[in-house]
Design a protein around this motif. Structure first.
Motif, mmCIF file in Angstrom:
data_model
loop_
_atom_site.group_PDB
_atom_site.id
_atom_site.type_symbol
_atom_site.label_atom_id
_atom_site.label_comp_id
_atom_site.label_asym_id
_atom_site.label_seq_id
_atom_site.Cartn_x
_atom_site.Cartn_y
_atom_site.Cartn_z
ATOM 1 N N LEU C 102 0.836 -1.209 0.000
ATOM 2 C CA LEU C 102 0.000 0.000 0.000
ATOM 3 C C LEU C 102 0.867 1.255 0.000
ATOM 4 O O LEU C 102 0.527 2.262 -0.622
ATOM 5 C CB LEU C 102 -0.935 -0.005 1.212
ATOM 6 C CG LEU C 102 -2.075 -1.039 1.158
ATOM 7 C CD1 LEU C 102 -2.798 -1.112 2.492
ATOM 8 C CD2 LEU C 102 -3.047 -0.714 0.039
ATOM 9 N N ASP C 129 -7.612 -14.800 -3.211
ATOM 10 C CA ASP C 129 -8.362 -14.490 -4.431
ATOM 11 C C ASP C 129 -7.636 -13.340 -5.132
ATOM 12 O O ASP C 129 -7.881 -12.171 -4.831
ATOM 13 C CB ASP C 129 -9.795 -14.104 -4.031
ATOM 14 C CG ASP C 129 -10.665 -13.838 -5.254
ATOM 15 O OD1 ASP C 129 -10.099 -13.677 -6.361
ATOM 16 O OD2 ASP C 129 -11.896 -13.792 -5.095
ATOM 17 N N LYS C 132 -9.778 -10.654 -7.016
ATOM 18 C CA LYS C 132 -10.408 -9.661 -6.158
ATOM 19 C C LYS C 132 -9.387 -8.651 -5.646
ATOM 20 O O LYS C 132 -9.618 -7.442 -5.651
ATOM 21 C CB LYS C 132 -11.093 -10.358 -4.983
ATOM 22 C CG LYS C 132 -11.977 -9.439 -4.162
ATOM 23 C CD LYS C 132 -12.804 -10.214 -3.163
ATOM 24 C CE LYS C 132 -14.253 -10.287 -3.574
ATOM 25 N NZ LYS C 132 -15.049 -11.151 -2.690
ATOM 26 N N LEU C 133 -8.252 -9.179 -5.243
ATOM 27 C CA LEU C 133 -7.190 -8.320 -4.726
ATOM 28 C C LEU C 133 -6.749 -7.327 -5.808
ATOM 29 O O LEU C 133 -6.563 -6.139 -5.552
ATOM 30 C CB LEU C 133 -6.000 -9.188 -4.299
ATOM 31 C CG LEU C 133 -5.085 -8.630 -3.215
ATOM 32 C CD1 LEU C 133 -5.866 -8.225 -1.996
ATOM 33 C CD2 LEU C 133 -4.034 -9.663 -2.858
ATOM 34 N N LYS C 136 -9.300 -4.659 -6.307
ATOM 35 C CA LYS C 136 -9.297 -3.733 -5.166
ATOM 36 C C LYS C 136 -8.078 -2.813 -5.213
ATOM 37 O O LYS C 136 -8.169 -1.615 -4.958
ATOM 38 C CB LYS C 136 -9.261 -4.520 -3.847
ATOM 39 C CG LYS C 136 -10.551 -5.181 -3.483
ATOM 40 C CD LYS C 136 -11.433 -4.217 -2.731
ATOM 41 C CE LYS C 136 -12.859 -4.750 -2.743
ATOM 42 N NZ LYS C 136 -13.842 -3.732 -2.397
ATOM 43 N N LEU C 137 -6.919 -3.397 -5.498
ATOM 44 C CA LEU C 137 -5.684 -2.616 -5.470
ATOM 45 C C LEU C 137 -5.478 -1.816 -6.749
ATOM 46 O O LEU C 137 -4.691 -0.876 -6.782
ATOM 47 C CB LEU C 137 -4.477 -3.538 -5.237
ATOM 48 C CG LEU C 137 -4.385 -4.189 -3.860
ATOM 49 C CD1 LEU C 137 -3.241 -5.193 -3.812
ATOM 50 C CD2 LEU C 137 -4.179 -3.143 -2.768
ATOM 51 N N TYR C 172 -4.825 1.688 -5.682
ATOM 52 C CA TYR C 172 -5.627 1.901 -4.483
ATOM 53 C C TYR C 172 -5.136 3.164 -3.776
ATOM 54 O O TYR C 172 -3.936 3.353 -3.607
ATOM 55 C CB TYR C 172 -5.448 0.704 -3.556
ATOM 56 C CG TYR C 172 -6.230 0.751 -2.281
ATOM 57 C CD1 TYR C 172 -7.501 0.185 -2.201
ATOM 58 C CD2 TYR C 172 -5.687 1.340 -1.134
ATOM 59 C CE1 TYR C 172 -8.213 0.214 -1.013
ATOM 60 C CE2 TYR C 172 -6.397 1.385 0.052
ATOM 61 C CZ TYR C 172 -7.656 0.811 0.106
ATOM 62 O OH TYR C 172 -8.363 0.845 1.273
#
Lengths: 465, 84, 241
Positions: C102, C129, C132-133, C136-137, C172
């Protein structure tokens, strides 16, 4: 040169001050907490946990760092590594030595065939070839065994556990548990170990690790220790028992080196390097089966090969210089003998002799050439004989008045004396301080002189020799 | 009903206990390092094992094992959730 | 040919070096980072006719420059601006490892998340997953096992596609407490005025708020150097020719 930059700097400074003044407290906590919270919520969505195997690392940690078994396992590991190294290196070492001996014969014959002058044969064959041949045959096999084993233990994850087990000892003496890892590296090569002290973040603790690393015998000194131990201390044992006894004596020297390390660390941390032990965190990564072939290849190339290369680069000129010093005569005495005679009273006071002292001084570039120089110096005096077995070598030593005390003190001096040239150079590069580089030379030297003087005086006082 | 508890230092926990961090009484680099390693407020820490010489102690935090000395772990305050 | 620079960032003990070794083989150069006693390792990789230079950054837990290692890694990503940064994360401790990921995402948008030790994670019953990651990122996520040479081709392919522009990233964006966000907003526009779009201005603003003096110095050096570069450009050419 750029008129804009002072302006930019000023603006940046005002920005930073503005930043500081608008935020009342340290916002780092908030930042990190937010990031952790984000990370946590991402994991919640994308990572799920099913029932897997139990954590094997915890079970292993319960053994490796156990109150009862932790230290015995550590000592056992150290002993096993030494044993494998010594036992495994024996045969290849003598094979390489034989190979060099055979080549030397051929080369000598070749020199005679072309009627090369005696001095040229002396410099190139008896000096250069024999000296480097010795270094390669005594150093290459143990290093090719030690460094890969060390790398395997490192990649498996055992080494951080050693730092975990040992931390309290080092903390008491003002150091850091990771100092034990840099010491372990020192068994391979002190010069490499100086670089490895980078894992210790605090400058004070790192300096302690640098200044005391030399009390761990490196691969250049092992052959000296092994040779003298097996000639003068374990000669009565045969075969595997002899190897085991030699490994035992070696362990004794290593433990003594560790005691000296802790003592010197303690004294320094009370005097020149005063300060509170700094912060400490140590991650214990899970145990992982290392890629065995990969690790061995990489360790052999990265470490063993480089250290050998360096040793040969240093040994070659040193062998030539020693041969010249031993063979250039002023009157009927060689330059080397003048030097040796000058050092002799000092050497005797320390339970050794001028030859040994001269060998240590000429061996400053690299510890591995101390014994070859010594042999060359002893032999240059009397009849030139080929050393094809250790029995003859022992006879050479005994002919020069050696006793068990000479052997013991030479081993002690080897263990405790100043670091080799490469190590000193690395210390200067890492500390960028002439003062501390000098200290790293002076402290061990004073201790080596003090200890050997003490043992010699005590032994003579009680009439043991 | 929630009774306010007296916070306990992590160093007082025994092996096997589960602990929730409430407060870090450390400053500077050490505080930041602990935060980076996952010793943040609300994080769960389990006490794994003491070194053979009694100190440091290994803790499990955010799926990793980290060893801390008494000097630091005594300044991490929180509550015991359970465990042995 | 234009050599693309790829930086490897990650926590210690994530197998980052194993990945580096797997990718570069024995063709590596090691030395020190200029002026620092921190090991610098780089090596070359060829993939589909493109040459890549991999830079193995020091393994760190964060990039807040608490230590020289962290400073070196951070400065490289922000100021040297590699063509892509691979963040190597340990599949068995995702939470702490994503922490670093992050932070990198705040500094650059050319990022690939590389979940290593996936075999070990699966053994432990950890299911990740990555689709999905990734969504999201906002950056590609690739699962690999460097030691078993699993997923290496997919990784190289992803790097190639990212650098060709076939993959668009939308990193993200961390949201902080309202008070901090407000301050960031105020500072960010002024930071941008000063340093332009060359550097991540939002991240810079946050670092300034955190009182990162060392960064200020470094930034100033960079700006000075850039100014010098422009002026000495012709001079440099004269020497090179």
């Amino acid at each position: 040169m750029n008129s804009e930059t002072p302006l930019i700097r000023k603006s940046l400074e005002s920005l930073i001050n503005e930043g500081k003044s608008t935020i009342k407290t340290d916002i780092r906590d908030d930042i990190v907490s937010s990031i952790y919270a984000a990370s946590k919520s991402l994991c919640k969505e994308a990572v799920s946990y099913q029932k897997g195997k139990a954590n094997r690392s915890d079970a292993l940690d319960a053994i490796f760092t156990s109150r009862i078994l932790g230290f015995p396992i550590m000592l056992l590991m150290l002993g096993v590594v030494f044993y494998i190294t010594i036992a495994g290196a024996n045969v290849p070492s003598s094979m390489i030595a034989e190979g060099f001996g055979w080549a030397e014969g051929k080369l000598t014959a070749g020199f005679q065939a072309i009627h090369a002058p005696e001095w040229l044969h002396g410099i190139l064959i008896l000096g250069l070839f024999r000296g480097t041949g010795w270094v390669i045959s005594v150093m290459l096999p143990p290093m090719a065994i030690f460094f890969p084993i060390f790398a395997l233990l490192e990649n498996y994850g055992y080494l951080p556990r050693v730092a975990f087990n040992m931390d309290r000892l080092f903390k008491r003496t003002g150091g850091h548990g990771k100092q034990s890892l840099t010491m372990a590296m020192g068994f391979g090569c002190n010069a490499a170990a100086i670089m490895s002290t980078r894992i210790i973040e605090s400058p004070r603790e790192r300096m302690l690790a640098i200044l005391t690393n030399n009390f761990v015998p490196c691969n250049g000194r092992w052959p000296t220790l092994i040779l003298l131990a097996s000639l003068f201390m374990t000669a009565g044992f045969a075969g595997a028992a002899g190897t085991l006894a030699t490994a035992g004596i070696l362990m004794g020297f290593v433990l003594f080196g560790i005691v000296v390390t802790l003592t010197v660390s303690w004294v320094l941390s009370k005097t020149a390097l005063k300060g509170v032990p700094s912060h400490y965190t140590l991650e214990l990564p899970p145990f992982r089966r290392p890629k065995i072939i990969n690790t061995i290849v990489r360790a052999s190339i990265d470490k063993a090969w480089n250290v050998l290369k360096r040793a040969v680069i240093v040994a070659a000129p040193a062998s030539i210089i020693t041969w010249i010093l031993a063979n250039v005569f002023i009157g009927d005495t060689s330059i080397l003998m003048y030097f040796i005679n000058f050092l002799d009273p000092f050497g005797k006071a320390l339970g050794m002799d001028g030859f040994i002292m001269a060998a240590f001084i000429l061996g400053l570039p690299a510890n591995e050439i101390v014994v070859p120089i010594l042999i060359m110096a002893y032999l240059s005096q009397g009849a030139m004989l080929e050393i094809e077995d250790l029995g003859k070598l022992k006879q050479v030593f005994i002919d020069h008045g050696w006793t068990w005390l000479t052997a013991l003190n030479m081993m002690l001096f080897s263990l405790l004396h100043y670091p080799c040239g490469t190590t000193l150079f690395n210390i200067y590069k890492e500390t960028k301080s002439k003062k501390w580089t000098f200290m790293s030379f002076a402290i061990p030297t004073v201790i080596a002189i003090g200890v050997t003087f003490l043992t010699a005086t005590v032994a003579r006082l009680f009439g043991w020799v | 009903m929630h009774l306010s508890k007296v916070l306990k230092p992590l160093s007082d926990c025994s092996t096997g206990e589960l602990f929730v961090i409430q407060e870090l009484k450390l400053e500077g680099v050490m505080r930041r390092r602990l935060l980076d390693l996952g010793f943040v407020k609300g994080a769960e820490v389990s006490v794994l094992q003491r070194s053979p010489l009694g100190d440091p102690t290994a803790f499990r935090v955010s799926d990793t094992t980290v060893a801390l000395r008494h000097e630091e772990s005594s300044k991490i305050l929180g509550e015991v959730l359970g465990g042995a | 040919m234009n050599v693309k620079k790829i930086a490897l960032a990650g926590n210690p003990n994530t197998g980052k070096s194993t990945l580096f070794n797997t990718l570069t083989g024995l063709k590596q150069h090691t030395g020190n980072w200029p002026g620092k006693t921190v090991v610098h390792a780089e090596g070359n990789v060829q993939y589909q006719g493109q040459e890549y230079l991999l830079i193995d950054l020091p393994g760190t837990y964060s990039l807040f420059s608490n230590s020289t290692d962290e400073e070196v890694a951070r400065d490289y990503i922000v100021f040297e601006q590699p063509d892509a940064t691979l963040v190597v994360v340990d599949g068995t401790s995702m939470e702490r490892n994503l922490n670093l990921a992050l932070q990198v995402l705040e500094m650059t948008d050319k990022v690939i998340i590389c979940i290593n030790l996936i075999d070990e994670a699966e053994k432990k019953g950890i299911v990740i997953d990555e689709g999905k990651l990734s969504s999201k990122l906002g950056v590609p996520v690739v699962k690999i096992s460097a030691r078993n040479k699993q997923g290496i081709d997919t990784l190289l392919d992803t790097i190639a596609r990212l650098l060709r522009g076939d993959i668009q990233t939308k990193p993200y964006r961390m949201t902080y407490q309202p008070e901090i966000e407000e301050q960031i907003k105020k500072l960010e526009s002024r930071v941008r005025e000063l340093i332009g779009h060359d550097y991540p201005s939002r991240w810079m603003a946050l670092r300034l708020l955190d009182g990162d003096d060392a960064l200020l110095k470094k930034l100033h050096e960079q700006i000075q150097m850039k100014g010098r570069e422009v002026k000495s450009y012709e001079f440099g050419n004269a020497i090179n020719s």
